[in-house]
Design a protein around this motif. Structure first.
Motif, short mmCIF file in Angstrom:
data_model
loop_
_atom_site.label_atom_id
_atom_site.label_comp_id
_atom_site.label_asym_id
_atom_site.label_seq_id
_atom_site.Cartn_x
_atom_site.Cartn_y
_atom_site.Cartn_z
N GLN A 158 0.83 -1.21 0.00
CA GLN A 158 0.00 0.00 0.00
C GLN A 158 0.86 1.26 0.00
OE1 GLN A 158 -2.94 -0.33 3.11
NE2 GLN A 158 -4.18 -1.77 1.92
N ASP A 159 2.07 1.17 0.46
CA ASP A 159 2.98 2.32 0.36
C ASP A 159 3.21 2.70 -1.09
OD1 ASP A 159 3.26 2.64 3.07
OD2 ASP A 159 5.13 1.50 3.20
N GLN A 160 3.21 1.69 -1.96
CA GLN A 160 3.47 1.94 -3.38
C GLN A 160 2.29 2.59 -4.09
OE1 GLN A 160 4.64 -1.93 -4.86
NE2 GLN A 160 6.73 -1.76 -4.08
N VAL A 161 1.09 2.46 -3.54
CA VAL A 161 -0.08 3.06 -4.20
C VAL A 161 -0.45 4.41 -3.60
CG1 VAL A 161 -1.01 0.78 -4.74
CG2 VAL A 161 -1.81 1.97 -2.70
N ARG A 162 0.17 4.77 -2.48
CA ARG A 162 -0.25 5.97 -1.74
C ARG A 162 -0.18 7.24 -2.58
NH1 ARG A 162 2.62 5.19 2.67
NH2 ARG A 162 0.89 4.12 3.68
N ASP A 163 0.86 7.38 -3.38
CA ASP A 163 1.05 8.63 -4.13
C ASP A 163 0.68 8.52 -5.61
OD1 ASP A 163 2.06 9.92 -1.85
OD2 ASP A 163 4.05 9.08 -2.20
N ARG A 164 -0.03 7.48 -5.98
CA ARG A 164 -0.39 7.33 -7.39
C ARG A 164 -1.48 8.31 -7.79
NH1 ARG A 164 0.00 1.29 -9.89
NH2 ARG A 164 2.12 0.82 -9.20
N ARG A 165 -1.36 8.82 -9.03
CA ARG A 165 -2.33 9.75 -9.56
C ARG A 165 -2.63 9.41 -11.02
NH1 ARG A 165 -2.06 10.57 -4.96
NH2 ARG A 165 -2.05 12.54 -3.77
N GLY A 166 -3.74 9.89 -11.52
CA GLY A 166 -4.07 9.74 -12.93
C GLY A 166 -4.19 8.29 -13.39
N ALA A 167 -3.65 8.03 -14.58
CA ALA A 167 -3.74 6.68 -15.16
C ALA A 167 -3.04 5.65 -14.28
CB ALA A 167 -3.12 6.68 -16.56
N VAL A 353 -4.18 -4.61 -2.08
CA VAL A 353 -3.22 -3.51 -2.21
C VAL A 353 -3.87 -2.30 -2.86
CG1 VAL A 353 -1.11 -2.76 -3.38
CG2 VAL A 353 -1.17 -4.97 -2.23
N GLY A 354 -4.70 -2.54 -3.86
CA GLY A 354 -5.36 -1.43 -4.57
C GLY A 354 -6.55 -0.85 -3.85
N GLY A 355 -6.89 -1.39 -2.68
CA GLY A 355 -8.07 -0.95 -1.94
C GLY A 355 -8.13 0.55 -1.66
N PRO A 356 -7.05 1.15 -1.14
CA PRO A 356 -7.09 2.59 -0.85
C PRO A 356 -7.41 3.44 -2.08
CG PRO A 356 -5.21 1.58 0.24
CD PRO A 356 -5.80 0.54 -0.67
N LEU A 357 -6.98 2.99 -3.25
CA LEU A 357 -7.24 3.76 -4.47
C LEU A 357 -8.71 3.68 -4.85
CD1 LEU A 357 -4.10 2.79 -6.59
CD2 LEU A 357 -4.58 4.99 -5.52
N ARG A 358 -9.35 2.56 -4.56
CA ARG A 358 -10.78 2.44 -4.88
C ARG A 358 -11.62 3.34 -3.99
NH1 ARG A 358 -8.96 -2.75 -5.41
NH2 ARG A 358 -9.66 -3.38 -3.34
N LEU A 359 -11.09 3.72 -2.84
CA LEU A 359 -11.81 4.61 -1.93
C LEU A 359 -11.65 6.08 -2.32
CD1 LEU A 359 -10.91 2.94 1.50
CD2 LEU A 359 -13.03 2.72 0.18
N ARG A 360 -10.72 6.35 -3.27
CA ARG A 360 -10.45 7.73 -3.67
C ARG A 360 -10.45 7.84 -5.20
NH1 ARG A 360 -5.26 10.01 -0.83
NH2 ARG A 360 -6.21 11.93 -1.62
N PRO A 361 -11.59 7.69 -5.84
CA PRO A 361 -11.66 7.72 -7.32
C PRO A 361 -11.21 9.04 -7.91
CG PRO A 361 -13.85 7.85 -6.33
CD PRO A 361 -12.91 7.50 -5.23
N GLU A 362 -11.21 10.13 -7.11
CA GLU A 362 -10.79 11.43 -7.64
C GLU A 362 -9.32 11.43 -8.04
OE1 GLU A 362 -9.91 11.56 -3.24
OE2 GLU A 362 -11.51 10.81 -4.57
N LEU A 363 -8.51 10.47 -7.57
CA LEU A 363 -7.09 10.43 -7.90
C LEU A 363 -6.84 10.12 -9.37
CD1 LEU A 363 -5.60 8.62 -4.78
CD2 LEU A 363 -5.64 11.06 -5.27
N GLU A 364 -7.86 9.61 -10.05
CA GLU A 364 -7.70 9.31 -11.48
C GLU A 364 -7.63 10.58 -12.31
OE1 GLU A 364 -10.45 6.59 -13.15
OE2 GLU A 364 -10.19 5.08 -11.59
N TYR A 365 -8.02 11.70 -11.75
CA TYR A 365 -8.15 12.92 -12.56
C TYR A 365 -7.10 13.95 -12.15
CZ TYR A 365 -12.58 10.63 -13.33
OH TYR A 365 -13.56 9.72 -13.62
#
Length: 365
Positions: A158-167, A353-365
């Motif tokens: 989850q440390d690796q997904v914390r700062d992911r943005r966009g695509a 691992v991808g769970g936190p990203l699914r809780l924050r869909p705004e990170l895709e934009y």
């Protein structure tokens, strides 16, 4: 029940987080196991087995390319592409064995066999792979030490997904669903990484002759491979052959390596854990029979392989009961499962691992 005896098949509760290591113990446990293995003769070289194995593999590989030449310009060549994808993976397995010095007593002979099978026959950089794979064996599933769980297209912590943005965030969110489709690109990724590493090292002085030999073999493979495709097939058929062949090669390779450690406990960079437990707790064996051994290149005995990397492939099956019994005697979790269940465990881990990203869909934009 101690920490060591907990079943860790899908990781320690939340597989997305690093695992607290068991208490550090003296290295005498591995020394005792090593003595048992040596006394059993399982570390002895198997020249007859490897002579037959290498010979049969070369004949089948030659048969595939002969069929390619005889069939000529035809869409039936996509069947040939699938067959050669299997043979490329089997050839890579032999290169893997050579890299661990399983085949011959001589380091020079092993390295020659490795370079011929990897660089010349498959088009993978043997030198690049050795460097990467050695680091993996030294620190399996240890953050910032194991290159196989480094942050990349796939996130393993989850440390690796914390700062992911966009695509990149979208990819992490859906990585469990995309994992197997992405393996279709693994063959291309391996080729590119090997060529880049070889070019990056060309200007250095250390091992210049070895690097030139490797670069020559890689060049011969690439020129011969692409030349054969575009001389025998039409341009469209050649491109389709390339996509099918390399796609299935990557998928087969990925499906062979993915069950070994993905979804098993992950340790932090500074965790202290003895060699025996580090190798056993982070590895997963695959149940099966001799066909499984053939299909997975012996990697289904991942625990035994990590404990004794130079053990010849046919000896791993015989070492399994000895190692499993030793682990039970010392309260060390020994994980073994079926092939399909291992994939399910891998996908569950990637989904978590991808769970936190699914809780924050705004990170895709």
């Amino acid at each position: 029940m101690t920490t060591d005896t907990i079943d860790r098949g899908t990781g320690p509760g939340d597989p997305a987080r690093t695992t607290k290591p068991p208490p550090t113990r003296r290295g005498s446990d591995y020394a005792a196991l090593s003595r048992e293995v040596k006394q059993s003769g399982l570390l002895k070289r198997r020249p007859a087995y490897y002579s037959a194995k290498v010979g049969a593999n070369l004949l089948l590989l030659a048969a595939g390319w002969t069929a390619f030449a005889l069939i000529g310009q035809s869409w039936w060549q996509l069947v040939t592409a699938a067959f050669l994808a299997v043979m490329f993976t089997q050839t890579a397995f032999i290169g893997h064995d050579a890299g661990h010095h399983q085949i011959a007593a001589s380091k020079r002979v092993n390295n020659l066999l490795g370079r011929v099978h990897a660089d010349l026959l498959v088009g993978l950089s043997y030198g690049w792979w050795i460097s990467k794979h050695t680091r993996h064996h030294a620190h399996p599933n240890q953050v910032d030490r194991d290159p196989d769980i480094a942050d990349g297209a796939i996130a393993f912590t989850q440390d690796q997904v914390r700062d992911r943005r966009g695509a990149y965030a979208w990819l992490g969110r859906h990585q469990a669903q995309l994992f197997f489709p992405m393996l279709l690109l693994e063959g291309f990724a391996l080729h590119v990484a090997g060529v880049r590493a070889t070019l990056d090292r060309t200007g250095t002085r250390t091992g210049r002759a070895t690097r030139l030999a490797e670069a020559s073999m890689l060049t011969a493979h690439i020129v011969g491979y692409l030349g054969a495709l575009f001389l025998v097939l039409s341009p469209l058929q050649a491109v389709c052959f390339l996509l099918v062949h390399q796609g299935l090669f990557g998928l087969y390779m990925g499906c062979s390596f993915a069950p070994n450690h993905k979804g098993m406990p992950i340790f932090a960079k500074d965790d202290k854990i003895d060699f025996l437990r580090r190798q056993v707790l982070t590895s997963r064996n695959i149940r099966g029979h001799r066909l499984t051994d053939l299909a997975l290149g012996g990697l289904n005995y991942q625990i035994e392989h990590h404990l004794f990397p130079s053990m010849p492939r046919p000896s791993l099956r015989h070492a399994q009961e000895l190692v499993r019994t030793f682990c039970a005697r010392h309260g060390i979790a020994y994980h073994e499962t079926g092939l399909l269940d291992s994939y399910a465990q891998v996908l569950r881990h990637l989904h978590a691992v991808g769970g936190p990203l699914r809780l924050r869909p705004e990170l895709e934009y």
